[in-house]
Structures are given as C-alpha cells and as structure tokens.
Design an enzyme around this catalytic site. Structure first.
Site, PDB file in Angstrom:
ATOM      1  CG  HIS A  54       6.037  -7.641   0.461  1.00 39.92           C
ATOM      2  ND1 HIS A  54       5.115  -7.692  -0.743  1.00 39.92           N
ATOM      3  CD2 HIS A  54       6.580  -6.915   1.108  1.00 39.92           C
ATOM      4  CE1 HIS A  54       5.038  -5.976  -0.879  1.00 39.92           C
ATOM      5  NE2 HIS A  54       5.769  -5.766   0.726  1.00 39.92           N
ATOM      6  CG  HIS A  75       8.383  -5.254   4.870  1.00 39.85           C
ATOM      7  ND1 HIS A  75       9.733  -4.955   3.302  1.00 39.85           N
ATOM      8  CD2 HIS A  75       8.032  -5.315   4.137  1.00 39.85           C
ATOM      9  CE1 HIS A  75       8.847  -3.894   2.351  1.00 39.85           C
ATOM     10  NE2 HIS A  75       8.106  -4.134   3.043  1.00 39.85           N
ATOM     11  N   GLY A 119       1.075   1.087   4.563  1.00 35.51           N
ATOM     12  CA  GLY A 119       2.231   1.014   3.949  1.00 35.51           C
ATOM     13  C   GLY A 119       2.377   0.369   2.464  1.00 35.51           C
TER      14      GLY A 119
HETATM   15  P1  AMP Z   1       5.576  -2.699   0.762  1.00 29.61           P
HETATM   16  O1  AMP Z   1       5.458  -1.447   0.427  1.00 29.61           O
HETATM   17  O2  AMP Z   1       5.516  -3.112   1.690  1.00 29.61           O
HETATM   18  O3  AMP Z   1       4.433  -3.457  -0.640  1.00 29.61           O
HETATM   19  O4  AMP Z   1       6.792  -2.882  -0.081  1.00 29.61           O
HETATM   20  C1  AMP Z   1       7.828  -3.380  -0.885  1.00 29.61           C
HETATM   21  C2  AMP Z   1       8.688  -3.445  -0.819  1.00 29.61           C
HETATM   22  O5  AMP Z   1       9.343  -3.727  -1.888  1.00 29.61           O
HETATM   23  C3  AMP Z   1       9.430  -2.040  -1.048  1.00 29.61           C
HETATM   24  O6  AMP Z   1      10.397  -1.876   0.543  1.00 29.61           O
HETATM   25  C4  AMP Z   1      10.278  -1.076  -2.089  1.00 29.61           C
HETATM   26  O7  AMP Z   1      11.855  -0.792  -1.887  1.00 29.61           O
HETATM   27  C5  AMP Z   1      10.576  -3.025  -3.020  1.00 29.61           C
HETATM   28  N1  AMP Z   1      10.772  -3.145  -3.772  1.00 29.61           N
HETATM   29  C6  AMP Z   1       9.953  -2.968  -4.538  1.00 29.61           C
HETATM   30  N2  AMP Z   1      10.766  -2.605  -6.193  1.00 29.61           N
HETATM   31  C7  AMP Z   1      11.906  -3.822  -5.760  1.00 29.61           C
HETATM   32  C8  AMP Z   1      12.195  -4.507  -6.354  1.00 29.61           C
HETATM   33  N3  AMP Z   1      12.512  -4.575  -8.238  1.00 29.61           N
HETATM   34  N4  AMP Z   1      13.310  -5.650  -5.983  1.00 29.61           N
HETATM   35  C9  AMP Z   1      13.152  -5.089  -4.847  1.00 29.61           C
HETATM   36  N5  AMP Z   1      12.534  -4.822  -4.188  1.00 29.61           N
HETATM   37  C10 AMP Z   1      11.982  -3.976  -4.824  1.00 29.61           C
END
Ligand code: AMP
Ligand code: ZN
Length: 114
Positions: free
Chosen positions: A100, A102, A93
C-alpha cells in the site's frame, strides 16, 4: 488471501471509506490518520511486500503513485504538497502485509521521517 485485512476491504467484507476505485486499485481513509489527510492506495491484487513485486508487476506501483497524484489534484493539495510512503518489513514500519501507498497531506511534513 483470506486472512489479509486489505483483501477483505477489496472484497467488501470489511467496511472502509473509499475515495477511489478502478479495475486495479482502491483508495480509502486510513483508520488511524497521521495527518489531516491520510489515504491508503492499494492494488486489488494481493502482493505482500514491495520486495515480492516482480518485474512484470512493477506497473502496479506506478499506478499507486499515479492515483496518489490524481487524488492530490482532485482534493486540492497538489500545489501545497503531500507525501507518499511505502513501508517494507518490520524496520520499515510495515504492519499490514498487502502493499500500500500512504498518501499524507494537510500539514508540514518533517525530514528525516521517524
Ligand atoms: P503500514 O504500517 O505501512 O503497514 O500501514 C498500515 C496502515 O493500515 C496503518 O496506517 C493502519 O492505520 C492502517 N489500517 C489498518 N487497518 C485498517 C483498516 N481496517 N482500515 C483502514 N486503515 C487500516
Ligand atoms: Zn491482501
């Protein structure tokens, strides 16, 4: 990394709602929250995926989790509970290729996760 959205947030080139910063880490609100509280905790250093982390860098992931726990205590949901998640690669996912953590809270989490 010039084409990495999270590196751009670290550099201040893209705005984000920051809730934590130190020499190594920033945390900010996820733009598409999946829970009443949804923060992203990231290293300032660009590491694309968890599988790219070297043994020398492993303290970085410990620090991501430590910041998650600190935010949970500071924001008042440590006792009610929360979830930390790191996604890796497509089937995991992962959509942003800068590691990062979550931090999700404010509702009952389900198991198994989707
Ligand atoms: P993942 O799918 O684990 O790679 O998580 C990436 C996360 O980054 C997702 O939950 C997105 O909603 C979040 N995301 C993407 N772009 C931004 C942004 N510019 N600011 C804050 N969150 C973001
Ligand atoms: Zn990056």
């Amino acid at each position: 990394m010039t084409d990495c959205i999270f590196c751009k947030i670290v550099a201040g080139d893209i705005p984000a709602s920051l809730c934590y910063e130190d020499d190594h880490i920033i945390a900010f609100a996820d733009i598409e929250p999946q829970a009443p509280v949804h923060k992203l905790i990231i290293p300032k250093q660009h590491i694309a995926r968890l599988i790219d982390l070297t043994e020398q860098e492993c303290a970085i992931v410990g620090r991501l989790q430590w910041v998650a726990a600190k935010l949970a205590k500071d924001m008042g949901f440590a006792d009610s509970g929360f979830r930390t998640v790191m996604n890796c690669n497509d089937e995991g996912g992962q959509t942003v290729y800068h590691i990062h953590c979550h931090l999700l809270a404010g509702r009952q989490m389900q198991w198994p996760p989707g």
